[in-house]
Design an enzyme around this catalytic site. Structure first.
Site, PDB file in Angstrom:
ATOM      1  N   LEU A 144       0.817  -1.189   0.125  1.00  0.00           N
ATOM      2  CA  LEU A 144       0.155   0.020   0.042  1.00  0.00           C
ATOM      3  C   LEU A 144       1.013   1.348  -0.003  1.00  0.00           C
ATOM      4  CD1 LEU A 144      -2.653  -0.651   2.685  1.00  0.00           C
ATOM      5  CD2 LEU A 144      -2.962  -0.848   0.066  1.00  0.00           C
ATOM      6  N   ASP A 145       0.685   2.202  -0.814  1.00  0.00           N
ATOM      7  CA  ASP A 145       1.317   3.397  -1.140  1.00  0.00           C
ATOM      8  C   ASP A 145       1.254   4.053   0.438  1.00  0.00           C
ATOM      9  OD1 ASP A 145       1.884   2.969  -3.660  1.00  0.00           O
ATOM     10  OD2 ASP A 145       0.345   4.436  -4.356  1.00  0.00           O
ATOM     11  N   PRO A 146       2.183   5.018   0.898  1.00  0.00           N
ATOM     12  CA  PRO A 146       2.470   5.702   2.044  1.00  0.00           C
ATOM     13  C   PRO A 146       1.253   6.350   2.793  1.00  0.00           C
ATOM     14  CG  PRO A 146       4.278   5.823   1.165  1.00  0.00           C
ATOM     15  CD  PRO A 146       3.463   5.401  -0.101  1.00  0.00           C
ATOM     16  N   LYS A 147       0.377   7.003   1.985  1.00  0.00           N
ATOM     17  CA  LYS A 147      -0.609   7.858   2.182  1.00  0.00           C
ATOM     18  C   LYS A 147      -2.204   6.784   2.221  1.00  0.00           C
ATOM     19  CE  LYS A 147       0.556  12.054   0.046  1.00  0.00           C
ATOM     20  NZ  LYS A 147       0.076  13.214  -1.017  1.00  0.00           N
ATOM     21  N   VAL A 148      -1.861   5.693   1.799  1.00  0.00           N
ATOM     22  CA  VAL A 148      -2.988   4.743   1.766  1.00  0.00           C
ATOM     23  C   VAL A 148      -3.212   3.978   3.042  1.00  0.00           C
ATOM     24  CG1 VAL A 148      -4.360   2.444   0.594  1.00  0.00           C
ATOM     25  CG2 VAL A 148      -2.669   4.392  -0.760  1.00  0.00           C
TER      26      VAL A 148
END
Length: 308
Positions: free
Chosen positions: A66-70
């Site tokens: 998962l991307d950092p912001k997700v």
């Protein structure tokens, strides 16, 4: 060499759970998936050393980046459970995403989005760690949950490896407005979902209860036996003697099979991956079904991952 087989999943000690277990982690925004799994690995290693259990851990792995912001569902495998990472490549994913449209959303938006259900072509983004080759991914369901101004709240159930950010870009083009992905949260990665997520803080608190109060119950609540990862995968039960042979690298032969819920002739069996267990429910291996479990001779399962 005689290998010690694992006991029943429900009877394992906290140390055994921490070296062959999985946490249904609620990933926070900010850190990368790799950072989160590394923090959990280090916390477990320190705890096991402090408790002087004789057990150790040197790895942890997450089920799909998962991307950092997700945020959301990030099952994290501990110790030898990392050998089961390939299982997550087979399963479905579910997300809730905000589609930020760049213009007024047309009245027929739902019918336009419905066209994206089914197989779609995608090319991984430039920042992706994989080769940027055009590939096909399946969108099983694409539902509009809410509509507010230029925003659409979407629920997306899709094949593993689908890039939701790219999907949102393409949806914006199809709507004629342009668009991009706003907030994204993963709500499921088969066989896990968001009904029993735990935060990293809850996990660290559970470790502290075990160290400071000798209370293992919070830890048992947060960490599942690794066998949970295998839910939904066709299974064979094999004799303890066969499991010991598997531990030393032998395939599963027909005489060692005690029970099975899969047949190589079953047309519903669309994936050859199977899991083998001892009679007490402990996982032994993952492998490819190559023979008839009801046969009296020959190889039934070729090994892919030995779990004992």
């Amino acid at each position: 060499m005689t290998r010690r087989l694992r006991g029943p999943p429900a009877d394992r000690s906290p140390a055994e759970l921490l070296t062959f277990g999985v946490i249904n982690l609620d990933k926070p925004p900010g850190p990368s998936s790799h950072q989160v799994s590394g923090w959990l690995r280090d916390a477990v290693a320190e705890t096991l050393a402090e408790r002087d259990t004789g057990e150790a851990i040197d790895q942890a792995a997450h089920a799909g980046t998962l991307d950092p912001k997700v945020t959301g569902c990030l099952p994290t495998m501990l110790g030898e459970a990392t050998r089961l990472a390939q299982v997550f490549l087979e399963g479905e994913k579910e997300y809730v995403a905000v589609l930020e449209c760049h213009g007024t959303i047309p009245t027929d938006a739902k019918s336009i989005l419905d066209e994206f259900e089914g197989p779609i072509y995608q090319k991984p983004p430039r920042k992706s760690a994989v080769s940027r080759r055009l590939r096909v991914r399946e969108i099983y369901d694409l539902d509009v949950l809410e509509r507010d101004g230029r925003q659409l709240l979407l629920r997306i159930r899709c094949e593993s490896g689908t890039y939701v950010r790219k999907l949102c870009h393409d949806l914006g083009l199809a709507l004629g407005t342009g668009g991009h992905m706003g907030h994204l949260r993963r709500t499921a990665t088969t066989p896990f979902d968001d009904t029993d997520l735990y935060t990293a803080t809850e996990f660290l608190d559970a470790l502290a209860f075990w160290i400071e109060d000798a209370d293992p119950e919070p830890l048992r609540a947060v960490v599942d036996p690794a066998e949970r990862i295998l839910e939904g995968i066709p299974r064979l039960t094999i004799a303890d003697s066969a499991a010991r042979e598997v531990a030393n690298g032998a395939p599963v032969y027909a005489p060692g099979v005690l029970d099975s819920d899969v047949s190589p002739d079953d047309p519903s069996t669309d994936r050859p991956l199977v899991a083998c267990y001892t009679p007490n429910g402990a996982a032994v291996c993952l492998g490819e079904l190559v023979g008839d479990p009801e046969a009296t001779s020959g190889v039934v399962v070729d090994l892919e991952r030995v779990l004992v």
